[in-house]
Scaffold this active site. Sequence first.
Site, PDB file in Angstrom:
ATOM      1  N   SER A 143      -4.046  30.140 105.545  1.00  0.00           N
ATOM      2  CA  SER A 143      -4.276  29.076 106.532  1.00  0.00           C
ATOM      3  C   SER A 143      -4.875  27.890 105.801  1.00  0.00           C
ATOM      4  O   SER A 143      -5.466  28.052 104.722  1.00  0.00           O
ATOM      5  CB  SER A 143      -5.269  29.585 107.588  1.00  0.00           C
ATOM      6  OG  SER A 143      -5.771  28.531 108.377  1.00  0.00           O
ATOM      7  N   TYR A 156     -13.932  33.395 110.053  1.00  0.00           N
ATOM      8  CA  TYR A 156     -12.490  33.221 109.787  1.00  0.00           C
ATOM      9  C   TYR A 156     -12.264  32.355 108.549  1.00  0.00           C
ATOM     10  O   TYR A 156     -11.465  32.701 107.664  1.00  0.00           O
ATOM     11  CB  TYR A 156     -11.837  32.593 111.021  1.00  0.00           C
ATOM     12  CG  TYR A 156     -10.341  32.398 110.911  1.00  0.00           C
ATOM     13  CD1 TYR A 156      -9.476  33.488 110.992  1.00  0.00           C
ATOM     14  CD2 TYR A 156      -9.772  31.136 110.760  1.00  0.00           C
ATOM     15  CE1 TYR A 156      -8.100  33.321 110.910  1.00  0.00           C
ATOM     16  CE2 TYR A 156      -8.406  30.946 110.677  1.00  0.00           C
ATOM     17  CZ  TYR A 156      -7.568  32.049 110.753  1.00  0.00           C
ATOM     18  OH  TYR A 156      -6.204  31.880 110.674  1.00  0.00           O
TER      19      TYR A 156
HETATM   20  N1  LIG Z   1      -2.057  30.656 114.894  1.00  0.00           N
HETATM   21  C1  LIG Z   1      -2.572  29.846 113.974  1.00  0.00           C
HETATM   22  O1  LIG Z   1      -2.995  28.706 114.279  1.00  0.00           O
HETATM   23  C2  LIG Z   1      -2.632  30.251 112.536  1.00  0.00           C
HETATM   24  C3  LIG Z   1      -2.808  29.256 111.567  1.00  0.00           C
HETATM   25  C4  LIG Z   1      -2.880  29.621 110.236  1.00  0.00           C
HETATM   26  C5  LIG Z   1      -2.793  30.951 109.890  1.00  0.00           C
HETATM   27  N2  LIG Z   1      -2.644  31.912 110.848  1.00  0.00           N
HETATM   28  C6  LIG Z   1      -2.595  33.305 110.421  1.00  0.00           C
HETATM   29  O2  LIG Z   1      -1.343  33.847 110.748  1.00  0.00           O
HETATM   30  C7  LIG Z   1      -1.481  35.257 110.989  1.00  0.00           C
HETATM   31  C8  LIG Z   1      -0.796  35.605 112.304  1.00  0.00           C
HETATM   32  O3  LIG Z   1      -1.446  34.905 113.340  1.00  0.00           O
HETATM   33  P1  LIG Z   1      -0.771  34.632 114.768  1.00  0.00           P
HETATM   34  O4  LIG Z   1      -1.112  33.249 115.134  1.00  0.00           O
HETATM   35  O5  LIG Z   1       0.638  35.075 114.791  1.00  0.00           O
HETATM   36  O6  LIG Z   1      -1.683  35.604 115.673  1.00  0.00           O
HETATM   37  P2  LIG Z   1      -1.308  36.617 116.844  1.00  0.00           P
HETATM   38  O7  LIG Z   1      -0.213  36.084 117.678  1.00  0.00           O
HETATM   39  O8  LIG Z   1      -2.601  36.964 117.501  1.00  0.00           O
HETATM   40  O9  LIG Z   1      -0.781  37.883 116.029  1.00  0.00           O
HETATM   41  C9  LIG Z   1      -1.648  38.626 115.211  1.00  0.00           C
HETATM   42  C10 LIG Z   1      -0.928  39.881 114.757  1.00  0.00           C
HETATM   43  O10 LIG Z   1      -1.834  40.673 113.971  1.00  0.00           O
HETATM   44  C11 LIG Z   1      -1.879  42.000 114.514  1.00  0.00           C
HETATM   45  N3  LIG Z   1      -3.204  42.588 114.305  1.00  0.00           N
HETATM   46  C12 LIG Z   1      -4.402  42.069 114.657  1.00  0.00           C
HETATM   47  N4  LIG Z   1      -5.379  42.914 114.333  1.00  0.00           N
HETATM   48  C13 LIG Z   1      -4.788  43.999 113.737  1.00  0.00           C
HETATM   49  C14 LIG Z   1      -5.266  45.218 113.190  1.00  0.00           C
HETATM   50  N5  LIG Z   1      -6.578  45.512 113.180  1.00  0.00           N
HETATM   51  N6  LIG Z   1      -4.382  46.086 112.676  1.00  0.00           N
HETATM   52  C15 LIG Z   1      -3.046  45.814 112.680  1.00  0.00           C
HETATM   53  N7  LIG Z   1      -2.538  44.675 113.185  1.00  0.00           N
HETATM   54  C16 LIG Z   1      -3.394  43.782 113.706  1.00  0.00           C
HETATM   55  C17 LIG Z   1      -1.553  41.799 115.988  1.00  0.00           C
HETATM   56  O11 LIG Z   1      -1.009  42.959 116.576  1.00  0.00           O
HETATM   57  P3  LIG Z   1      -1.824  44.022 117.454  1.00  0.00           P
HETATM   58  O12 LIG Z   1      -2.756  43.247 118.345  1.00  0.00           O
HETATM   59  O13 LIG Z   1      -0.745  44.760 118.157  1.00  0.00           O
HETATM   60  O14 LIG Z   1      -2.546  44.868 116.461  1.00  0.00           O
HETATM   61  C18 LIG Z   1      -0.469  40.737 115.919  1.00  0.00           C
HETATM   62  O15 LIG Z   1       0.779  41.322 115.609  1.00  0.00           O
HETATM   63  C19 LIG Z   1      -2.981  35.551 110.952  1.00  0.00           C
HETATM   64  O16 LIG Z   1      -3.351  36.072 109.699  1.00  0.00           O
HETATM   65  C20 LIG Z   1      -3.602  34.185 111.155  1.00  0.00           C
HETATM   66  O17 LIG Z   1      -4.892  34.095 110.596  1.00  0.00           O
HETATM   67  C21 LIG Z   1      -2.534  31.596 112.163  1.00  0.00           C
END
Ligand SMILES: NC(=O)c1ccc[n+]([C@@H]2O[C@H](COP(=O)([O-])OP(=O)(O)OC[C@H]3O[C@@H](n4cnc5c(N)ncnc54)[C@H](OP(=O)(O)O)[C@@H]3O)[C@@H](O)[C@H]2O)c1
Length: 259
Positions: A143, A156
Amino acid sequence: MAEAAPRSVTIVTGSSRGIGRAIAHALAAAGHRLVLTARDGAALLDVAGELEARGAEVATAPVDLRLPGAVEHVLATAEQHFGSPDVIVSNAGTAPADKIENTTPETLRETFDLHVGVPFAFARAAAPQMKKRARGCLVHLASTAGLRGYPFTSAYTAAKHGMVGLARALHAELAPKNVQVYAVCPGFVDTAITRRAAEAVAAMGRSTAEEAFQRMAAQNRIGRMHDPHEVAAAVATLLRDRPSGCVYDLDRDPPAFVD
Ligand SMILES: NC(=O)c1ccc[n+]([C@@H]2O[C@H](COP(=O)([O-])OP(=O)(O)OC[C@H]3O[C@@H](n4cnc5c(N)ncnc54)[C@H](OP(=O)(O)O)[C@@H]3O)[C@@H](O)[C@H]2O)c1
């Protein structure tokens, strides 16, 4: 006639929704054989069904990745279905948002476990085989919070800096062995994690969740929210072209590798 290149065996963590699901779709379209993992097994099966309907080969490994043995279980699932992984996309994450005084040491530890400990464990287990074959790639869905600081995200932002640092160290160690390591850094992306963070900021009484969401979008240098599919497309392009950089900042126009 030349033999067709073997199709990549690729693990995508956090592929039940959001960016991970979009990555799974993009990589399935590019011919990867996929191992999907997250806690929500029903959601994983839904994503697997979508991909199989498009002709992809998919296995699922529902597990909480922070639990002991979880990473080994995912790797064993890959071995059982397709063989050793060629690519591991460490994308699973949570994004706790609160004032520093309300952020507990447990939250810090849990966030580090998921964003640093899990990719570390995957790299530790998979690197020997990847080096031996002189082929492989580790992608960390990091990120811009791994490159600069944002308010109310101490756990975070610290964890994402750790994730980027881990990628830099692995890149220095493994790239000479033809194992590429990327830290992909989007700004705010329109997914559930961002909506939840906006609600958490709203709960601090500063604004509505929608206003907080719009402020987040305005913090992106590109001036808008990223779409999960553009992040996924960037990951698919890195995996296809394997450029030699490591930290890839998507919050630039055009995206670029940064030091
Ligand atoms: N959205 C943003 O603005 C953004 C920006 C930069 C980077 N990111 C990064 O991109 C990645 C994905 O984020 P997203 O926005 O797609 O979030 P999201 O929609 O909340 O998805 C998160 C994913 O991680 C899984 N997860 C969470 N905790 C877990 C655990 N303990 N064990 C196994 N799986 C787990 C969730 O599945 P379950 O709940 O089913 O476990 C889900 O599939 C993250 O690393 C985030 O930090 C996001």
